[in-house]
Scaffold this motif. Structure first.
Motif, PDB file in Angstrom:
ATOM      1  N   MET A  84       0.822  -1.197   0.000  1.00 13.66           N
ATOM      2  CA  MET A  84       0.000   0.000   0.000  1.00 13.66           C
ATOM      3  C   MET A  84       0.866   1.261   0.000  1.00 13.66           C
ATOM      4  O   MET A  84       0.624   2.213  -0.749  1.00 13.66           O
ATOM      5  CB  MET A  84      -0.908  -0.020   1.235  1.00 13.66           C
ATOM      6  CG  MET A  84      -1.996   1.039   1.247  1.00 13.66           C
ATOM      7  SD  MET A  84      -2.904   1.056   2.820  1.00 13.66           S
ATOM      8  CE  MET A  84      -3.117  -0.704   3.147  1.00 13.66           C
ATOM      9  N   LEU A  85       1.915   1.258   0.828  1.00 16.40           N
ATOM     10  CA  LEU A  85       2.800   2.420   0.920  1.00 16.40           C
ATOM     11  C   LEU A  85       3.588   2.624  -0.369  1.00 16.40           C
ATOM     12  O   LEU A  85       3.829   3.760  -0.796  1.00 16.40           O
ATOM     13  CB  LEU A  85       3.748   2.259   2.105  1.00 16.40           C
ATOM     14  CG  LEU A  85       3.097   2.375   3.480  1.00 16.40           C
ATOM     15  CD1 LEU A  85       4.020   1.828   4.564  1.00 16.40           C
ATOM     16  CD2 LEU A  85       2.740   3.831   3.779  1.00 16.40           C
ATOM     17  N   LEU A  86       3.995   1.534  -1.006  1.00 14.49           N
ATOM     18  CA  LEU A  86       4.719   1.645  -2.277  1.00 14.49           C
ATOM     19  C   LEU A  86       3.841   2.283  -3.351  1.00 14.49           C
ATOM     20  O   LEU A  86       4.335   3.036  -4.202  1.00 14.49           O
ATOM     21  CB  LEU A  86       5.188   0.264  -2.733  1.00 14.49           C
ATOM     22  CG  LEU A  86       6.411  -0.294  -2.008  1.00 14.49           C
ATOM     23  CD1 LEU A  86       6.617  -1.770  -2.361  1.00 14.49           C
ATOM     24  CD2 LEU A  86       7.658   0.517  -2.353  1.00 14.49           C
ATOM     25  N   SER A  87       2.550   1.992  -3.319  1.00 14.73           N
ATOM     26  CA  SER A  87       1.640   2.623  -4.287  1.00 14.73           C
ATOM     27  C   SER A  87       1.417   4.098  -3.963  1.00 14.73           C
ATOM     28  O   SER A  87       1.185   4.907  -4.851  1.00 14.73           O
ATOM     29  CB  SER A  87       0.297   1.881  -4.307  1.00 14.73           C
ATOM     30  OG  SER A  87      -0.395   2.046  -3.072  1.00 14.73           O
TER      31      SER A  87
ATOM     32  N   GLU B 168      11.334   8.192  -2.241  1.00  9.53           N
ATOM     33  CA  GLU B 168      10.227   8.459  -1.315  1.00  9.53           C
ATOM     34  C   GLU B 168      10.074   7.337  -0.280  1.00  9.53           C
ATOM     35  O   GLU B 168       9.760   7.599   0.880  1.00  9.53           O
ATOM     36  CB  GLU B 168       8.914   8.616  -2.083  1.00  9.53           C
ATOM     37  CG  GLU B 168       8.787   9.921  -2.834  1.00  9.53           C
ATOM     38  CD  GLU B 168       7.417  10.086  -3.456  1.00  9.53           C
ATOM     39  OE1 GLU B 168       6.918  11.215  -3.512  1.00  9.53           O
ATOM     40  OE2 GLU B 168       6.829   9.062  -3.898  1.00  9.53           O
ATOM     41  N   PHE B 169      10.265   6.108  -0.736  1.00 10.73           N
ATOM     42  CA  PHE B 169      10.101   4.949   0.154  1.00 10.73           C
ATOM     43  C   PHE B 169      11.358   4.108   0.049  1.00 10.73           C
ATOM     44  O   PHE B 169      11.714   3.629  -1.035  1.00 10.73           O
ATOM     45  CB  PHE B 169       8.873   4.133  -0.267  1.00 10.73           C
ATOM     46  CG  PHE B 169       8.536   3.006   0.676  1.00 10.73           C
ATOM     47  CD1 PHE B 169       7.674   3.217   1.744  1.00 10.73           C
ATOM     48  CD2 PHE B 169       9.070   1.740   0.501  1.00 10.73           C
ATOM     49  CE1 PHE B 169       7.360   2.182   2.615  1.00 10.73           C
ATOM     50  CE2 PHE B 169       8.763   0.704   1.365  1.00 10.73           C
ATOM     51  CZ  PHE B 169       7.896   0.925   2.425  1.00 10.73           C
ATOM     52  N   SER B 170      12.060   3.929   1.175  1.00 11.96           N
ATOM     53  CA  SER B 170      13.353   3.239   1.164  1.00 11.96           C
ATOM     54  C   SER B 170      13.340   2.074   2.149  1.00 11.96           C
ATOM     55  O   SER B 170      13.014   2.248   3.319  1.00 11.96           O
ATOM     56  CB  SER B 170      14.478   4.210   1.552  1.00 11.96           C
ATOM     57  OG  SER B 170      14.470   5.360   0.727  1.00 11.96           O
ATOM     58  N   LEU B 171      13.712   0.894   1.644  1.00 16.37           N
ATOM     59  CA  LEU B 171      13.905  -0.256   2.518  1.00 16.37           C
ATOM     60  C   LEU B 171      14.946  -1.163   1.879  1.00 16.37           C
ATOM     61  O   LEU B 171      15.219  -1.074   0.680  1.00 16.37           O
ATOM     62  CB  LEU B 171      12.606  -1.012   2.771  1.00 16.37           C
ATOM     63  CG  LEU B 171      12.095  -2.030   1.749  1.00 16.37           C
ATOM     64  CD1 LEU B 171      11.017  -2.885   2.382  1.00 16.37           C
ATOM     65  CD2 LEU B 171      11.559  -1.364   0.509  1.00 16.37           C
TER      66      LEU B 171
ATOM     67  N   LEU C  20      10.134   9.954   7.958  1.00 15.97           N
ATOM     68  CA  LEU C  20       9.518   9.101   8.973  1.00 15.97           C
ATOM     69  C   LEU C  20      10.230   7.750   8.946  1.00 15.97           C
ATOM     70  O   LEU C  20      10.203   7.035   7.938  1.00 15.97           O
ATOM     71  CB  LEU C  20       8.027   8.912   8.699  1.00 15.97           C
ATOM     72  CG  LEU C  20       7.266   8.039   9.709  1.00 15.97           C
ATOM     73  CD1 LEU C  20       7.264   8.684  11.090  1.00 15.97           C
ATOM     74  CD2 LEU C  20       5.829   7.779   9.244  1.00 15.97           C
ATOM     75  N   GLN C  21      10.884   7.418  10.050  1.00 17.82           N
ATOM     76  CA  GLN C  21      11.578   6.140  10.167  1.00 17.82           C
ATOM     77  C   GLN C  21      10.656   5.147  10.873  1.00 17.82           C
ATOM     78  O   GLN C  21      10.064   5.463  11.904  1.00 17.82           O
ATOM     79  CB  GLN C  21      12.870   6.309  10.960  1.00 17.82           C
ATOM     80  CG  GLN C  21      13.856   7.261  10.299  1.00 17.82           C
ATOM     81  CD  GLN C  21      15.108   7.459  11.131  1.00 17.82           C
ATOM     82  OE1 GLN C  21      15.205   6.981  12.251  1.00 17.82           O
ATOM     83  NE2 GLN C  21      16.067   8.172  10.578  1.00 17.82           N
TER      84      GLN C  21
END
Length: 291
Positions: free
Chosen positions: A18-21, A28-31, A71-72
């Motif tokens: 959901m967050l990736l979308s 923006e989104f890092s893992l 936000l971590q």
């Protein structure tokens, strides 16, 4: 209704999708690249060891000035049955305001129903409320700086690892501690123990860096917070970041599988007013041999 670890991990993966979308742009989104596959492998064979806890970062750009707020997120294996660990940071906020922001964020998340996925809710809360803290920082920077000087908080973390051997890992630990102005020590061998003390955000940054991407056999066993109206330097138990290497025993072969002399380590802890930590780290009361 209580959830199993497997059910919790399945929900965590759904939330990641959901967050990736929601954050499809680069940066923006890092893992870590292996984070999701390691959970998927566990879900296919739940008899194996638990995968590393899921950890990722979400970059937000708020307001007309597009101020960056990160936000971590660190998810315990039993999230959403238990609360996630969240920390919002921004270079536009001074330390006290960042602390206030995170206190309010944690309070909001704790008010939600237990068992519900809440990272998306946390993202929305930061979007809706962070600008208030940013606006306050502009008008009260002088007052805030006085408040920061008036009250300081020493943060001390006690970290346990099954072992610490690799030179590149030890170099990473020492370089990071030096960069963040942390004092303490690293006990090399088996077991491995790290203590860092300094400003809270610096200790938390150290913890994030050394664990990333996947240090499996490591945990933060104990945290101490001590407030002072003077300098935190007066509260430090260590004056530098030390490299501890005591007499060891065991196999000195290719595996380097040797155990450190915990009696010497206990004596070191007592010399630094920390003898009580031995039981926290190892689950047994430390006793020095009679002379």
């Amino acid at each position: 209704m209580a959830l199993t670890v497997k059910e919790c991990l399945e929900l965590q993966l759904l939330e990641v999708e959901m967050l990736l979308s929601m954050f499809p742009k680069r940066g923006e989104f890092s893992l870590d690249a292996d984070a999701v596959p390691s959970i998927q492998r566990y879900l296919r064979n739940a008899d194996g060891a638990l995968p590393p806890q899921l950890e990722y970062r979400i970059a937000l750009h708020l307001g007309e000035a597009k101020v960056k707020v990160e936000l971590q997120v660190l998810l315990p294996h039993m999230y959403p049955q238990v609360a996630p660990q969240l920390f919002a940071r921004s270079d536009a906020l001074h330390r006290q305001q960042q602390l206030q922001l995170n206190t309010c964020l944690v309070s909001h998340i704790s008010s939600l129903d237990s068992g519900d996925l809440c990272v998306c809710e946390a993202v929305q809360w930061v979007k809706d409320n962070c600008l208030t803290f940013l606006e306050n920082s502009k008008g009260s920077s002088e007052c805030a700086s006085k408040e920061v000087r008036a009250k300081e908080m020493l943060h001390r973390m006690w970290i346990y690892s099954h072992h610490i051997y690799r030179q590149e890992l030890r170099k990473k630990i020492f370089d990071c501690a030096k960069k963040l102005n942390l004092t303490g020590f690293c006990l090399t061998g088996k077991p491995g123990v790290i203590c860092v003390e300094g400003l809270r955000e610096n200790c938390e940054e150290f913890w994030r860096v050394i664990r990333y991407p996947n240090w499996k056999h490591i945990s933060c066993k104990h945290v101490e917070n001590i407030e002072t109206e003077g300098s935190i330097d007066n509260l430090r138990l260590f004056h530098s970041f030390e490299d501890l290497q005591f007499q060891a025993h065991g196999d000195y072969g290719l595996r380097n599988d040797y155990h450190m002399d915990l009696g010497q380590f206990l004596e070191f802890l007592k010399q630094h007013q920390s003898g009580h930590i031995f039981q926290i780290l190892f689950g047994v009361e430390g006793k020095l041999p009679d002379n």
